[in-house]
Enzyme design. Structure first.
Site, PDB file in Angstrom:
ATOM      1  N   HIS A 128      -4.220  -6.717  28.503  1.00  0.00           N
ATOM      2  CA  HIS A 128      -2.895  -6.323  28.040  1.00  0.00           C
ATOM      3  C   HIS A 128      -2.148  -7.559  27.570  1.00  0.00           C
ATOM      4  CE1 HIS A 128      -2.697  -2.045  28.694  1.00  0.00           C
ATOM      5  NE2 HIS A 128      -3.211  -2.175  29.905  1.00  0.00           N
ATOM      6  N   ASP A 158       1.684  -8.086  21.929  1.00  0.00           N
ATOM      7  CA  ASP A 158       1.268  -6.845  21.270  1.00  0.00           C
ATOM      8  C   ASP A 158       1.794  -6.718  19.846  1.00  0.00           C
ATOM      9  OD1 ASP A 158      -0.220  -5.928  23.382  1.00  0.00           O
ATOM     10  OD2 ASP A 158       1.264  -4.500  24.109  1.00  0.00           O
TER      11      ASP A 158
END
Length: 378
Positions: A128, A158
């Site tokens: 992540h 991200d």
């Protein structure tokens, strides 16, 4: 209307940076068809509330079935771009890897979004945002002196290091294909993008003006003129008065004698910080906003996400707009003088346009495909 009008994008649905990249392309005028998996929900908001799905149509397809795979390949035949965010090797095993797709459509730009990249010792591992920015050194640099690293939401990895680099890569590959008449694979890895974003800080380090100790540098709250200060109502003001003329204006409006707070008197930085903090505690955030805005002091109120939607400065520029679903949301960016982007559709649930898309592709057996489970309706 948008500058990408006429560009067709196929998005193999995932979560996070891939869908956001496809949303950016949709905002800029591309036709985006999202290929969802039947009955598959993802992490995050409900499908009809997920703003990263705005501007797209959806067809729900069983990618493991031969008939479903053929639906996707037919979409690819007519596409300019494909976006996928699976682990490396997954689309190859599904028969939808770059070799198969480029054989069907040699001009296709095949965009791949991962955290660790298509190759390397970590490429097959889950991950992540927080891990990607950790391994690039970026997370280590964020935080106050003597404290732990601070997590900057998942915006830095991200979306900044991932989505936007994928968009840049896709647009560059599309431009190149107009000359070569050939497509190619764009390997966008969040570790690559996050590291690239930190080039500016690496330049400071190379010049000897940045240390690896958090909270001691110019832009990491080390400098008292680049920090946030609490106001009397428990809110905050953000100060970024770096240049000397802006610092002078900051001191004037804060009613601080320049002789008391030399900007680069490093030995007195903590005294300056305490002085600024005591001044800011004398008024509420909104009272200070009236003092500093508009001015060249480079000071702004720290707004919540909800407050930002209706703040007068943002409203004047339409930073947030009402979408087709009547929700106030961030407007398409950047802006264009002749071919503006727009939000054309509200977020759709998976398979909402399956029948419509199958008909456009020329399938004569639409009912049969849906009945077989190879394609589902939302």
């Amino acid at each position: 209307m948008g500058p990408l009008s006429g560009v067709r994008v196929i998005e193999l649905a995932g979560i996070g940076p891939g869908p956001f990249a496809a949303m950016v392309l949709a905002d800029l005028g591309a036709e985006v068809i999202r290929v969802d998996r039947p009955g598959r929900g993802g992490a995050g908001p409900a499908a009809n509330a997920d703003l990263s799905n705005r501007g797209k149509r959806s067809v729900a397809v069983d990618l493991k079935s031969d008939a479903g795979r053929e639906v996707v390949l037919r979409l690819i035949d007519q596409a300019d771009v494909l976006i996928e965010g699976f682990r490396p090797g997954v689309t190859e095993r599904l028969g939808l890897g770059p070799d198969e797709c480029l054989k069907r459509n040699p001009k296709l730009v095949y965009g791949r979004m991962t955290g660790w990249g298509q190759e390397g010792p970590l490429s097959q591992l889950a991950g992540h945002d927080i891990g990607y920015i950790a391994i690039t050194g970026v997370l280590h640099a964020i935080g106050r002196r003597g404290g732990p690293p601070q997590v900057p939401l998942n915006l830095l990895g991200d979306f900044a290091g991932g989505s936007m680099y994928l968009v840049v890569g896709i647009l560059a590959a599309l431009l190149e294909s107009t000359r070569s008449r050939q497509g190619q694979v764009v390997d966008a890895a969040i570790v690559d993008g996050a590291a690239h974003l930190s080039t500016f800080i690496h330049a400071f380090m190379a010049s000897g003006t940045w240390t690896t100790e958090r909270g001691t540098n110019l832009l990491d709250t080390g400098a008292p003129f680049y920090d946030v200060y609490e106001t009397s109502d428990g809110e905050y003001m953000a100060v970024g008065a770096i240049e000397s003329q802006f610092y002078a204006e900051f001191l004037r409006l804060l009613e601080v004698d320049p002789a008391e707070a030399g900007q680069f008197d490093f030995a007195n930085w903590e005294n300056n910080r305490a002085l600024f903090a005591s001044r800011f505690k004398a008024k509420t955030r909104d009272e200070w906003a009236q003092v500093f805005l508009p001015s060249d002091a480079c000071v702004a109120p720290v707004l919540s996400l909800e407050e930002a939607k209706t703040h007068p400065y943002n409203a004047a520029r339409d930073v947030f707009v009402t979408g087709p679903d009547e929700r106030l949301q961030p407007a398409p960016a950047p802006r264009f003088s002749r071919t503006p982007g727009e939000i054309t559709r509200p977020p759709s649930i998976g398979g909402a346009h399956s029948r419509e898309i199958l008909t456009e592709l020329g399938f004569a057996d639409v009912d049969e495909l849906i009945a077989s489970g190879a394609v589902a309706e939302g």
